[in-house]
Design a protein around this motif. Structure first.
Motif, PDB file in Angstrom:
ATOM      1  N   ARG A  87      32.433  40.105 -11.556  1.00 50.07           N
ATOM      2  CA  ARG A  87      31.354  39.243 -12.056  1.00 50.07           C
ATOM      3  C   ARG A  87      31.920  38.092 -12.882  1.00 50.07           C
ATOM      4  NH1 ARG A  87      28.791  44.326 -12.763  1.00 50.07           N
ATOM      5  NH2 ARG A  87      29.427  44.391 -14.954  1.00 50.07           N
ATOM      6  N   PHE A  88      32.991  38.359 -13.638  1.00 51.56           N
ATOM      7  CA  PHE A  88      33.612  37.323 -14.456  1.00 51.56           C
ATOM      8  C   PHE A  88      34.243  36.242 -13.580  1.00 51.56           C
ATOM      9  CE2 PHE A  88      37.431  35.572 -16.451  1.00 51.56           C
ATOM     10  CZ  PHE A  88      36.926  35.073 -17.640  1.00 51.56           C
ATOM     11  N   THR A  89      35.000  36.669 -12.572  1.00 52.03           N
ATOM     12  CA  THR A  89      35.720  35.695 -11.751  1.00 52.03           C
ATOM     13  C   THR A  89      34.801  34.973 -10.768  1.00 52.03           C
ATOM     14  OG1 THR A  89      36.316  37.482 -10.215  1.00 52.03           O
ATOM     15  CG2 THR A  89      37.922  36.891 -11.914  1.00 52.03           C
ATOM     16  N   LEU A  90      33.685  35.607 -10.383  1.00 54.11           N
ATOM     17  CA  LEU A  90      32.791  34.995  -9.405  1.00 54.11           C
ATOM     18  C   LEU A  90      32.266  33.642  -9.875  1.00 54.11           C
ATOM     19  CD1 LEU A  90      31.175  35.085  -6.776  1.00 54.11           C
ATOM     20  CD2 LEU A  90      29.415  36.385  -7.991  1.00 54.11           C
ATOM     21  N   LYS A  91      31.804  33.584 -11.126  1.00 54.41           N
ATOM     22  CA  LYS A  91      31.248  32.323 -11.613  1.00 54.41           C
ATOM     23  C   LYS A  91      32.311  31.229 -11.668  1.00 54.41           C
ATOM     24  CE  LYS A  91      31.692  33.788 -16.469  1.00 54.41           C
ATOM     25  NZ  LYS A  91      30.967  34.092 -17.721  1.00 54.41           N
ATOM     26  N   HIS A  92      33.541  31.607 -12.025  1.00 58.40           N
ATOM     27  CA  HIS A  92      34.609  30.601 -12.086  1.00 58.40           C
ATOM     28  C   HIS A  92      35.048  30.179 -10.682  1.00 58.40           C
ATOM     29  CE1 HIS A  92      34.867  30.984 -16.386  1.00 58.40           C
ATOM     30  NE2 HIS A  92      35.008  32.298 -16.287  1.00 58.40           N
ATOM     31  N   SER A  93      34.978  31.105  -9.734  1.00 58.57           N
ATOM     32  CA  SER A  93      35.292  30.752  -8.353  1.00 58.57           C
ATOM     33  C   SER A  93      34.305  29.713  -7.827  1.00 58.57           C
ATOM     34  CB  SER A  93      35.252  32.010  -7.480  1.00 58.57           C
ATOM     35  OG  SER A  93      35.462  31.694  -6.125  1.00 58.57           O
ATOM     36  N   ILE A  94      33.029  29.913  -8.128  1.00 60.87           N
ATOM     37  CA  ILE A  94      32.003  28.973  -7.671  1.00 60.87           C
ATOM     38  C   ILE A  94      32.145  27.626  -8.360  1.00 60.87           C
ATOM     39  CG2 ILE A  94      29.518  28.530  -7.621  1.00 60.87           C
ATOM     40  CD1 ILE A  94      29.118  31.555  -7.310  1.00 60.87           C
ATOM     41  N   LEU A  95      32.377  27.646  -9.679  1.00 66.24           N
ATOM     42  CA  LEU A  95      32.522  26.395 -10.422  1.00 66.24           C
ATOM     43  C   LEU A  95      33.701  25.571  -9.912  1.00 66.24           C
ATOM     44  CD1 LEU A  95      31.786  27.534 -14.097  1.00 66.24           C
ATOM     45  CD2 LEU A  95      30.441  25.947 -12.716  1.00 66.24           C
ATOM     46  N   LEU A  96      34.838  26.219  -9.719  1.00 69.47           N
ATOM     47  CA  LEU A  96      36.012  25.501  -9.227  1.00 69.47           C
ATOM     48  C   LEU A  96      35.824  25.082  -7.769  1.00 69.47           C
ATOM     49  CD1 LEU A  96      38.775  27.680 -10.929  1.00 69.47           C
ATOM     50  CD2 LEU A  96      38.210  25.288 -11.454  1.00 69.47           C
ATOM     51  N   GLY A  97      35.069  25.869  -6.997  1.00 74.86           N
ATOM     52  CA  GLY A  97      34.748  25.469  -5.629  1.00 74.86           C
ATOM     53  C   GLY A  97      33.892  24.216  -5.604  1.00 74.86           C
ATOM     54  N   LEU A  98      32.936  24.122  -6.525  1.00 81.01           N
ATOM     55  CA  LEU A  98      32.106  22.919  -6.630  1.00 81.01           C
ATOM     56  C   LEU A  98      32.952  21.710  -7.011  1.00 81.01           C
ATOM     57  CD1 LEU A  98      29.008  24.422  -8.485  1.00 81.01           C
ATOM     58  CD2 LEU A  98      29.111  23.677  -6.100  1.00 81.01           C
ATOM     59  N   PHE A  99      33.919  21.930  -7.893  1.00 81.67           N
ATOM     60  CA  PHE A  99      34.833  20.852  -8.286  1.00 81.67           C
ATOM     61  C   PHE A  99      35.587  20.324  -7.063  1.00 81.67           C
ATOM     62  CE2 PHE A  99      39.224  19.710  -9.446  1.00 81.67           C
ATOM     63  CZ  PHE A  99      38.991  18.618 -10.277  1.00 81.67           C
ATOM     64  N   LEU A 100      36.094  21.238  -6.243  1.00 84.08           N
ATOM     65  CA  LEU A 100      36.822  20.820  -5.044  1.00 84.08           C
ATOM     66  C   LEU A 100      35.893  20.149  -4.037  1.00 84.08           C
ATOM     67  CD1 LEU A 100      39.351  23.704  -4.297  1.00 84.08           C
ATOM     68  CD2 LEU A 100      39.867  21.357  -4.941  1.00 84.08           C
ATOM     69  N   GLY A 101      34.669  20.656  -3.908  1.00 87.16           N
ATOM     70  CA  GLY A 101      33.716  20.024  -3.006  1.00 87.16           C
ATOM     71  C   GLY A 101      33.454  18.581  -3.383  1.00 87.16           C
ATOM     72  N   GLY A 102      33.283  18.331  -4.681  1.00 84.78           N
ATOM     73  CA  GLY A 102      33.100  16.957  -5.144  1.00 84.78           C
ATOM     74  C   GLY A 102      34.314  16.096  -4.873  1.00 84.78           C
ATOM     75  N   LEU A 103      35.497  16.686  -5.009  1.00 86.46           N
ATOM     76  CA  LEU A 103      36.736  15.955  -4.760  1.00 86.46           C
ATOM     77  C   LEU A 103      36.861  15.576  -3.283  1.00 86.46           C
ATOM     78  CD1 LEU A 103      39.107  15.067  -6.561  1.00 86.46           C
ATOM     79  CD2 LEU A 103      40.319  17.131  -5.868  1.00 86.46           C
ATOM     80  N   VAL A 104      36.493  16.506  -2.396  1.00 88.50           N
ATOM     81  CA  VAL A 104      36.541  16.209  -0.959  1.00 88.50           C
ATOM     82  C   VAL A 104      35.563  15.087  -0.610  1.00 88.50           C
ATOM     83  CG1 VAL A 104      36.153  17.143   1.353  1.00 88.50           C
ATOM     84  CG2 VAL A 104      37.298  18.535  -0.361  1.00 88.50           C
ATOM     85  N   VAL A 105      34.378  15.111  -1.210  1.00 90.43           N
ATOM     86  CA  VAL A 105      33.398  14.042  -0.977  1.00 90.43           C
ATOM     87  C   VAL A 105      33.968  12.707  -1.432  1.00 90.43           C
ATOM     88  CG1 VAL A 105      31.156  13.135  -1.687  1.00 90.43           C
ATOM     89  CG2 VAL A 105      31.387  15.551  -1.082  1.00 90.43           C
ATOM     90  N   PHE A 106      34.627  12.699  -2.591  1.00 89.22           N
ATOM     91  CA  PHE A 106      35.218  11.465  -3.111  1.00 89.22           C
ATOM     92  C   PHE A 106      36.284  10.929  -2.160  1.00 89.22           C
ATOM     93  CE2 PHE A 106      38.748   9.539  -5.555  1.00 89.22           C
ATOM     94  CZ  PHE A 106      38.097   8.384  -5.970  1.00 89.22           C
ATOM     95  N   TYR A 107      37.162  11.813  -1.683  1.00 89.20           N
ATOM     96  CA  TYR A 107      38.208  11.378  -0.760  1.00 89.20           C
ATOM     97  C   TYR A 107      37.620  10.935   0.576  1.00 89.20           C
ATOM     98  CZ  TYR A 107      41.942  13.182  -3.784  1.00 89.20           C
ATOM     99  OH  TYR A 107      42.822  13.396  -4.820  1.00 89.20           O
ATOM    100  N   SER A 108      36.513  11.568   0.991  1.00 93.07           N
ATOM    101  CA  SER A 108      35.926  11.257   2.297  1.00 93.07           C
ATOM    102  C   SER A 108      35.218   9.913   2.312  1.00 93.07           C
ATOM    103  CB  SER A 108      34.930  12.349   2.706  1.00 93.07           C
ATOM    104  OG  SER A 108      35.569  13.584   2.878  1.00 93.07           O
ATOM    105  N   TYR A 109      34.463   9.656   1.233  1.00 89.57           N
ATOM    106  CA  TYR A 109      33.619   8.466   1.235  1.00 89.57           C
ATOM    107  C   TYR A 109      34.027   7.422   0.193  1.00 89.57           C
ATOM    108  CZ  TYR A 109      30.685  11.675   3.867  1.00 89.57           C
ATOM    109  OH  TYR A 109      30.211  12.574   4.792  1.00 89.57           O
ATOM    110  N   GLY A 110      34.729   7.858  -0.854  1.00 87.34           N
ATOM    111  CA  GLY A 110      35.105   6.909  -1.896  1.00 87.34           C
ATOM    112  C   GLY A 110      36.535   6.441  -1.793  1.00 87.34           C
ATOM    113  N   LEU A 111      37.418   7.284  -1.237  1.00 91.57           N
ATOM    114  CA  LEU A 111      38.842   6.936  -1.148  1.00 91.57           C
ATOM    115  C   LEU A 111      39.403   7.549   0.118  1.00 91.57           C
ATOM    116  CD1 LEU A 111      41.379   5.721  -2.496  1.00 91.57           C
ATOM    117  CD2 LEU A 111      41.773   7.952  -3.541  1.00 91.57           C
ATOM    118  N   ARG A 112      39.638   6.760   1.119  1.00 90.80           N
ATOM    119  CA  ARG A 112      40.170   7.252   2.381  1.00 90.80           C
ATOM    120  C   ARG A 112      41.651   7.545   2.251  1.00 90.80           C
ATOM    121  NH1 ARG A 112      36.162   8.728   5.977  1.00 90.80           N
ATOM    122  NH2 ARG A 112      34.442   7.266   5.774  1.00 90.80           N
ATOM    123  N   ILE A 113      42.083   8.728   2.750  1.00 88.46           N
ATOM    124  CA  ILE A 113      43.506   9.067   2.723  1.00 88.46           C
ATOM    125  C   ILE A 113      44.212   8.260   3.806  1.00 88.46           C
ATOM    126  CG2 ILE A 113      45.164  10.929   3.162  1.00 88.46           C
ATOM    127  CD1 ILE A 113      43.292  12.845   1.935  1.00 88.46           C
TER     128      ILE A 113
END
Length: 559
Positions: free
Chosen positions: A533-559
């Protein structure tokens, strides 16, 4: 074309049901695998075998794939699982066992545990820095087991040592076991290894930068950061910077190893520059963190821990196996040496599969044969570099041939079921690719359109959550990410990298990893549930962080 099987056209809509229902049927092997692992709590190898059986039935009865081609596709994936994937894993674990059996690992542990008396810095040095080093060198649950045992040995409560190590063992996983997950996703997608390595680092490095601070806050609250912002950020910055540089200029093999060593060195330098006579009782941050971890601040020596009982020469000798590993991997990647080693590589058409299947629109612009080429590059393989380092380490540490052979036999026995699991899971992944099931799922996911980049890391997270392996997750979902990206006009390298990067955030909640942490710290069943239960919330939070990063690279900064 090889073998006696005629050309066979892939189809992506099953029984004229439309892409939505077809995708549900196409995902049955994955659903069965995940259900048996996550709900029924079956062993990974058993779940894999059941999933493979379902994949064979799906390919033959659902997609009309020739029986011989279906069996060959599963065997092709299994062969790739054995070499180069399990070849790397075996020798990485063997090298680690050499250090353990010769008593050198005890010296390595002592050399790290005696750097500082600050419990927060001990947590970073052991769980984040040294754990990342073990992940890069061996992976496969070793970092969590070893680091958790080390922290409990330093006085941390078992229930606190476990989550610290689970949170820390995230970003290094993408390049774990000498880059095995990256080699896997490159093999299953056919994308360039160097571009994948760079893209994965672009996603993981920002997370690595903040992870030391995130870890301390997650365990001890914001109060725990009092007086340690600089060393924590320094450790994260050193890891992130070196990971980016190494993944770009050298490759995935040493990314986590060299990043971890840089983080250790940077943290030690910062700690040496800090005043050493500040009592723990005068530092509210250390008090908060120590209490959270069950350590009485008054028990901490204000002048720091006593010096290690080992000399510099003994410490250097203990680290020599991993120094040899770094040297061998660098040597294997050196241009002239690499060209010589590549002369012994053999590439051949996989029987009854190469060019048997025709990939059809809309997956391709025109009907195109699906190649199946197997490269047996024994000499230039990363696993062979690790093998050389293991032999050299055994010679340096004067391990007798008989004892060394016994050690290798023990490692093979230890890895028998995990190797079987990797082989079976890769068999599922390759079979789903060649029969067209992955393409069906990709077309379904393409319907999410502009939202797909945000959710793409969660595919990897889900895969690691239930398989316990970023390698297995990449084998299952790598091609799915590729096909969906091509369908939506997204960068396929970035989407494949998102699978690997997102997967690392599922490591802390996977059943296998939690079991390893529990075994290392002797947690009760009730504590294991609380730990999840402790790690689940942090897994989701860090997953959301990565999701936002992928969106930024996809639409805001092309690799």
């Amino acid at each position: 074309m090889s073998g006696a099987v005629a050309y066979w056209h892939q189809t992506y809509s099953l029984f004229n049901l439309g892409i939505g229902l077809s995708a549900l049927i196409a995902g049955l092997p994955i659903f069965i695998l995940l259900f048996l692992l996550g709900v029924m709590k079956k062993q990974a190898w058993f779940a894999g075998v059941c999933g493979l059986g379902a994949a064979l039935l799906l390919a033959i009865l659902g997609y009309g794939m020739p029986v011989k081609a279906a069996i060959s596709a599963a065997a092709y994936g299994g062969a790739f699982g054995l070499f180069p994937i399990c070849w790397i894993i075996f020798w990485a674990i063997a090298l680690f066992r050499v250090t353990v059996e010769t008593g050198k690992f005890e010296i390595i542990r002592d050399s790290i545990g005696h750097v500082t008396s600050d419990t927060r810095m001990q947590a970073l040095l052991v769980a984040f820095c040294f754990g990342a080093f073990l992940e890069g060198a061996a992976g496969f649950g070793t970092p969590v087991a070893v680091a958790a045992a080390m922290l409990t040995g330093l006085g941390f409560r078992a229930f606190d040592a476990a989550p610290i190590c689970l949170l820390a063992n995230t970003v290094p996983v993408a390049f774990g076991a000498l880059g095995t997950p990256v080699f896997t996703i490159a093999g299953t997608t056919g994308l360039p290894l160097d571009k994948l390595s760079w893209a994965i680092a672009l996603l993981c490095s920002p997370a690595a930068l903040i992870l030391p601070v995130y870890l301390l806050i997650a365990v001890g609250g914001f109060a725990a950061m009092s007086g340690v912002w600089v060393p924590a950020l320094t450790a994260g910055f050193a890891f992130a910077a070196i990971q980016l540089i190494v993944s770009s200029w050298i490759g995935p093999q040493l990314s986590s190893i060299l990043a971890a060593l840089a983080s250790i060195a940077a943290l030690i330098v910062v700690l040496k520059l800090r005043p050493s006579n500040i009592a723990a009782s005068d530092n509210p941050g250390q008090i908060a963190f120590s209490r959270r971890c069950g350590i009485c601040a008054s028990d901490v020596d204000p002048a720091g821990l006593p010096h290690s009982k080992y000399s510099f020469g003994q410490i250097l000798c203990a680290w020599m196996p991993y120094i040899l590993l770094v040297v061998c991997v660098l040597l294997w990647g050196f241009g002239p040496v690499e060209r010589i080693l590549n002369r012994g590589s053999i590439t051949f058409q996989w029987p009854w599969l190469h060019d048997v299947a025709l990939r059809m629109p809309p997956i391709t612009s025109a009907p195109a044969p699906y190649h199946a080429l197997f490269s047996f590059n024994f000499l230039p393989a990363a696993g062979t570099a690790c093998m050389a380092a293991t032999f050299l380490a055994a010679i340096f540490l004067k391990v007798s041939p008989l004892r060394f052979m016994g050690l290798l036999a023990a490692v093979l026995q230890q890895l028998a079921l995990p190797i079987a699991t990797v082989v079976v899971v890769l068999g599922i992944g390759f079979l789903m690719n060649y029969c067209g099931a992955t393409a069906t799922l990709g077309l379904a996911f393409a319907s999410t359109k502009s939202l797909f980049p945000f959710f793409s890391p969660f595919l990897g997270l889900l895969g690691v959550f239930l398989t316990g392996s970023d390698t297995s997750s990449n084998a299952l979902f790598g091609s799915l990410q590729l096909i969906t990206a091509l369908r939506l006009g997204l960068d396929p390298v970035l989407m494949a990298a998102a699978n690997a990067a997102g997967g690392v955030m599922g490591k802390m909640i996977s059943v296998q990893t939690i079991a390893v942490a529990a075994a290392a710290t002797r947690l009760s069943v009730a504590d294991q549930a609380s730990l999840f239960r402790f790690t689940l919330k942090h897994s989701i939070l860090l997953g959301l962080f990565l999701g936002g990063l992928v969106v930024f690279y996809s639409y805001g900064l092309r690799i």
